[in-house]
Enzyme design. Structure first.
Site, PDB file in Angstrom:
ATOM      1  N   ALA A 121       0.827  -1.297  -0.022  1.00 43.60           N
ATOM      2  CA  ALA A 121      -0.009   0.159   0.010  1.00 43.60           C
ATOM      3  C   ALA A 121       0.684   1.337   0.257  1.00 43.60           C
ATOM      4  O   ALA A 121       0.323   2.256   0.171  1.00 43.60           O
ATOM      5  CB  ALA A 121      -0.970  -0.037   1.224  1.00 43.60           C
ATOM      6  N   LEU A 123       3.030   1.951   2.268  1.00 47.73           N
ATOM      7  CA  LEU A 123       3.381   2.220   3.854  1.00 47.73           C
ATOM      8  C   LEU A 123       4.596   1.710   4.323  1.00 47.73           C
ATOM      9  O   LEU A 123       4.694   1.813   5.324  1.00 47.73           O
ATOM     10  CB  LEU A 123       2.257   2.049   4.402  1.00 47.73           C
ATOM     11  N   SER A 125       5.747  -1.529   4.115  1.00 42.94           N
ATOM     12  CA  SER A 125       5.641  -2.849   5.224  1.00 42.94           C
ATOM     13  C   SER A 125       7.087  -3.686   4.969  1.00 42.94           C
ATOM     14  O   SER A 125       7.321  -4.203   5.916  1.00 42.94           O
ATOM     15  CB  SER A 125       4.487  -3.570   4.525  1.00 42.94           C
ATOM     16  N   ASP A 170      12.895   4.590   4.018  1.00 39.34           N
ATOM     17  CA  ASP A 170      11.861   3.691   4.504  1.00 39.34           C
ATOM     18  C   ASP A 170      12.335   3.160   6.034  1.00 39.34           C
ATOM     19  O   ASP A 170      11.864   3.184   6.721  1.00 39.34           O
ATOM     20  CB  ASP A 170      11.242   2.638   3.899  1.00 39.34           C
ATOM     21  N   TYR A 222       9.669   0.730 -11.171  1.00 37.10           N
ATOM     22  CA  TYR A 222      10.523   1.561 -10.318  1.00 37.10           C
ATOM     23  C   TYR A 222      12.105   1.641 -10.644  1.00 37.10           C
ATOM     24  O   TYR A 222      12.822   2.422 -10.613  1.00 37.10           O
ATOM     25  CB  TYR A 222      10.584   0.866  -8.696  1.00 37.10           C
TER      26      TYR A 222
END
Length: 383
Positions: A121, A123, A125, A170, A222
Site C-alpha cells: 500500500a 506504507l 511494510s 523507509d 521503479y
C-alpha cells in the site's frame, strides 16, 4: 489477537528470547528523491510489523508469519545468497544474510512475524519487516548495533538480497522517527533532524486513503525510473541529481523524458525544504498546496501515479482537503490528504462516492498520527 510472544509460542512451543516492533511510514513529502541523494520527510505511523525470536544453534533460519500461516519456511544460513529465497521470506532471509555479510555471528533463529500494516500500500511494510527482523536478530546474536547501523543493514537486505533498488528512506524512518515529529533525512549525507508534526494540535488530520491498487516494486517500473535518473545525472556530469538545484539545468538534456524526471527531483527537493520551514514555524495548514504540487509533479513529470490516486486527490481537494498527494513509490497504494478535522468525514464520504462505479473497489481509510520508530517488546541490546 494473540500478542507477538503468544504467536511465537503457538508456532514453536516455547517463549521467545527477544521481540521487536517496527512501524510503517507515511512520506509527507519528498518522493523518489532518496535514491537521488535528495531530501525526504517521512513520519512513522502506529501500524507495525512485530517479530519475536529465539536463537538456535543449527544454522537454520525458521520463519512463520501470521499473514501467511500455510507458508512456513526453513532455510539453511549457509545457503543464503541473493536470489535463493523468494516471496515474503526473502526479506527476513535478506536481513540474516546482511548481518552475516557484516561480520556478525548468526547461528540460526526461529522467528514469528505478525503485522497490522497493509502490504503493497506504499506504507513501507517491507522496510518495517526488515527493521523488526534486524533489531530482533541483532539481539539474538548479541550484536550491539546503533539504529542507523540497523537501518543500513535492512536497506542492504532489500537492495542486494531481495533485488529492490530502493533508497534508505523507509528503513531510516522505521528506526529513527520520533513521536510527534517527521524525520528530515538528507540522503546525500545521512544527516537527519526531527521536525515537529502535530496535526491534531491545530485541528488538522492526515487522512491516508488506500486505493486498493497494489504495486509490486520489484517489477520494472521503479527500476526504470531510477535508471533514468542515473542516466540524466551522467549526461549532466554530476554524481547524483541532488547536485542539480535549478531547472535551468534542463537545457542540457535533449531527451524530454529525462528532463521531466530531473524537473521532478529538483522541484521536489525544494518542496521538502519549503515544507520543513513551514512546519518549524507552526504553519502546517499552509503546506497543503505543496503536497498537491508534489502529486502533480509525480503524475506529470515522474509518471508514477495511477488513475485511482488521481481520482482520490481531485475528489479530496474538491471536498475540502487542504492538500493531497500519492505517497510511496507509486503505481498503486495510498494517497494522503491534509484535512481539517471537521472536514475529515466529508472528505472520506466524497472519496467513497467517487469510487462507487463499476470496476473500482471501495477504498479504505487510515487516520495516522506521527509515531515513534522501532522499539523492543522484549529486551534490547542496541544502543
Amino acid at each position: 489477537m494473540a500478542t507477538i510472544s503468544g504467536w511465537f509460542s503457538q508456532c514453536y512451543g516455547r517463549h521467545p528470547d527477544a521481540a521487536w516492533r517496527a512501524p510503517g511510514r507515511v512520506n509527507l513529502i519528498g518522493e523518489h528523491t532518496d535514491y537521488n541523494g535528495g531530501l525526504v520527510l517521512p513520519f512513522a505511523i502506529g501500524q507495525t510489523v512485530r517479530v519475536a525470536g529465539a536463537a538456535r544453534p543449527d544454522g537454520v533460519l525458521e520463519l512463520a508469519s501470521r499473514q501467511a500461516p500455510n507458508d512456513r519456511v526453513a532455510i539453511s544460513l549457509d545457503a543464503l545468497e541473493p536470489g535463493a529465497v523468494t516471496g515474503w521470506a526473502a526479506y527476513p532471509a535478506g536481513v540474516a544474510w546482511a548481518l552475516a555479510e557484516a561480520g556478525h555471528q548468526v547461528q540460526g533463529a526461529s522467528l514469528a512475524i505478525d503485522s497490522d500494516l497493509p502490504q503493497g500500500a506504499g506504507l513501507a511494510s517491507s522496510a518495517a519487516l526488515e527493521c523488526a527482523v534486524a533489531a530482533c536478530s541483532a539481539d539474538l546474536a548479541g550484536a550491539r548495533l546503533t539504529r542507523p547501523e540497523l537501518a543500513a543493514l535492512a536497506w542492504r537486505a532489500e537492495n542486494d538480497f531481495v533485488g529492490m533498488p530502493c533508497g534508505i528512506m523507509d528503513q531510516s524512518a522505521a528506526m529513527l522517527c520520533q513521536a510527534g515529529h517527521a524525520l528530515l533525512l538528507d540522503c546525500r549525507t545521512g544527516e537527519s533532524a526531527d521536525v515537529p508534526l502535530d496535526p491534531a494540535g491545530i485541528g488538522l488530520q492526515v487522512l491516508v486513503i488506500d486505493t486498493g491498487v497494489r504495486h509490486q516494486l520489484t517489477g520494472g517500473e521503479y527500476a526504470s525510473r531510477r535508471a533514468e535518473c542515473e542516466q540524466a545525472a551522467d549526461r549532466l556530469g554530476v554524481p547524483s541529481l541532488r547536485e542539480v538545484t535549478s531547472e535551468a539545468a534542463l537545457a542540457g538534456l535533449a531527451d524530454p523524458v529525462l528532463a521531466r524526471r530531473v524537473r521532478h527531483v529538483v522541484t521536489e527537493n525544494a518542496r521538502v525544504e519549503d515544507t520543513v520551514a513551514l512546519l518549524r514555524a507552526g504553519r502546517l495548514a499552509e503546506c497543503g498546496p505543496l503536497l498537491t504540487r508534489s502529486h502533480e509533479s509525480l503524475r506529470d513529470d515522474f509518471e508514477v501515479s495511477w488513475p485511482e490516486a488521481d481520482l482520490v486527490v481531485g475528489t479530496a481537494l474538491a471536498a475540502g482537503a487542504l492538500g493531497a498527494r500519492m505517497t510511496g513509490a507509486g503505481f498503486g497504494g495510498c494517497v494522503l490528504a491534509l484535512v481539517p478535522k471537521d472536514h475529515a468525514a466529508a472528505v472520506a464520504d466524497a472519496v467513497s462516492a467517487g469510487f462507487a462505479r463499476p470496476g473500482l473497489a471501495a477504498p479504505s481509510f487510515l487516520e495516522v498520527t506521527p509515531a515513534r520508530g522501532a522499539s523492543p517488546v522484549i529486551k534490547a541490546r542496541i544502543r
